[in-house]
Design an enzyme around this catalytic site. Structure first.
Site, mmCIF file in Angstrom:
data_model
loop_
_atom_site.group_PDB
_atom_site.id
_atom_site.type_symbol
_atom_site.label_atom_id
_atom_site.label_comp_id
_atom_site.label_asym_id
_atom_site.label_seq_id
_atom_site.Cartn_x
_atom_site.Cartn_y
_atom_site.Cartn_z
ATOM 1 N NE ARG A 93 -18.796 -69.144 -9.756
ATOM 2 C CZ ARG A 93 -18.163 -68.396 -10.751
ATOM 3 N NH1 ARG A 93 -17.895 -68.917 -12.019
ATOM 4 N NH2 ARG A 93 -17.697 -67.088 -10.676
ATOM 5 C CG LEU A 243 -19.056 -66.745 -23.293
ATOM 6 C CD1 LEU A 243 -18.532 -65.598 -24.137
ATOM 7 C CD2 LEU A 243 -17.801 -67.000 -22.387
ATOM 8 N NE ARG A 247 -21.284 -63.218 -20.498
ATOM 9 C CZ ARG A 247 -21.325 -62.878 -21.605
ATOM 10 N NH1 ARG A 247 -22.659 -62.753 -22.447
ATOM 11 N NH2 ARG A 247 -20.241 -62.144 -22.100
ATOM 12 N NE ARG A 272 -13.361 -53.638 15.790
ATOM 13 C CZ ARG A 272 -13.395 -52.617 15.083
ATOM 14 N NH1 ARG A 272 -14.189 -52.561 14.125
ATOM 15 N NH2 ARG A 272 -12.296 -51.423 15.199
ATOM 16 C CD GLU A 367 -17.075 -66.442 -18.295
ATOM 17 O OE1 GLU A 367 -17.161 -66.114 -19.457
ATOM 18 O OE2 GLU A 367 -16.625 -67.597 -17.896
#
Length: 388
Positions: A93, A243, A247, A272, A367
């Site tokens: 990403r 930015l 973000r 489990r 960021e």
């Protein structure tokens, strides 16, 4: 498309057919191309560059940009792609974010038509890689303290300074470099990474983002022509706009990592056995899973709300700060609780949880740290800036 977590809360019903198609494409890519190799790449600190053309072919690079060979997809579609890629690994990403939300967005928002036509189609096709050189070794969360300089010398600009934690810099073809001119104004420059005096050195010793690349960058009398300057970028608001694009992607992406951890915990709770029964039959375990699920779904609904605001052109930086702060903080808490439910096996690569937790620690820092976004929101609430 349905996963375990989708069966309780039908988010798909809030999406368009086109958005679901983008999500399906990204999930298939993550499942077929990233998941089979990511544990080995993380262990070996290997960035698998050969996946870049495939990302481009899928339309993910700069997919939110209109024209210039880009897909022009909506904000929610882009968010869903970030979500699916980060469910595999934050590093991938991050690649899409650095390429599209930072480097390509800087050119699309602030570049000349010549710059856009020169770079954006090639970057959308994966033929050129970009990086975004803003953060400095001593600056971190204080970009106003930038020490990288740009001075005029005849018809050229000469750049000097240092940057740190610059994603993709050592493999990039072009760097968007932010520097202060002789009047102290922040400007953006498109710097070919082959330019004399430009050096990018990958940062080693990382315990997070090991399948990704972050670099130290030095600029020693790097000379570029006047045409390299981004004409519409003037002041810190220019890089901040980029930015905020990154973000926004993190808001969705971090929830992808959270989903992967939650699914691992749910699956393990069924298989489990402790004290004669699956741990999923225990009230404390079901309570933990329920709490994790609620925070995941709240994060997804917040991401979707922000996406719809973004598509209307109504989103604000403070709203993005809400999303980034919440998504990463809650994703980390989900990862930590999932690790506990997995017991000792949770620290092994039999499950993706420790890898996601380590990566999310890095995502929490870049960021804008939690503290920076808290101060952004504090200023929004009180009208008083408390950054210094």
């Amino acid at each position: 498309m349905s996963l375990i977590v989708d069966t309780v809360f039908d988010l798909d019903a809030l999406l368009t057919d086109e958005e679901r198609a983008w999500q399906a494409r990204a999930r298939a890519f993550a499942t077929e191309r990233i998941l089979p190799i990511i544990d080995a790449d993380f262990e070996n600190k290997h960035f698998r560059r050969e996946l870049v053309p495939a990302l481009a072919e899928a339309g993910f690079l700069g997919m939110h940009i209109e024209g210039y060979g880009c897909a022009g997809a909506g904000a929610v579609a882009y968010g869903l792609v970030c979500h699916e890629l980060e469910a595999a690994d934050s590093g991938w990403r991050t690649f899409v974010s650095v390429q599209g939300s930072l480097a390509m967005s800087a050119i699309a928002k602030h570049g000349s038509e010549q710059q856009k036509h020169e770079w954006l189609p090639r970057m959308a096709r994966g033929e050129a890689i970009g990086c975004f050189a803003l953060t400095e070794p001593a600056g971190g969360s204080d970009p106003a303290a930038m020490s990288t300089t740009a001075r005029r010398d005849g018809d050229d600009w000469v750049l000097d300074g240092a940057k740190r934690w610059i994603g993709l810099a050592s493999i990039a073809d072009v760097a968007v470099v932010w520097a202060k001119d002789e009047d102290g104004v922040v400007r953006g420059f498109l710097v070919p990474t082959s330019a004399d005096g430009f050096t990018a050195t990958p940062i080693d010793g990382k315990f997070a983002m090991r399948a990704s690349i972050q670099c130290d960058v030095t600029l020693e009398s790097v000379r570029v022509p006047a045409s390299a300057m981004l004409p519409e970028a003037r002041g810190l608001s220019a890089p901040f706009q980029c930015l905020n694009e990154a973000r926004y992607g993190i808001v969705w992406g971090a929830m992808g990592a959270a989903r992967s951890c939650l699914e691992a915990a749910i699956g393990r709770s069924r298989t489990r056995e402790v004290f004669g029964a699956p741990i999923g039959a225990r009230q404390l375990v079901q309570g933990a899973l329920a709490d994790m699920f609620v925070e995941y779904e709240k994060g997804m609904l917040l991401a979707l709300h922000l996406g719809r605001l973004k598509e209307r052109g109504a989103i604000t930086p403070a709203q993005i700060s809400v999303g980034k702060l919440n998504s990463v903080r809650e994703a980390l808490e989900i990862a930590h609780r999932a690790r506990a439910l997995l017991g000792g096996d949770g620290i092994t690569d039999a499950f993706p949880v420790m890898r996601h937790a380590a990566n999310l620690e890095a995502v929490r820092t870049y960021e804008g740290t939690d503290e920076i976004h808290q101060l952004v929101l504090g200023r929004e609430l009180t009208g008083i800036a408390a950054f210094s």
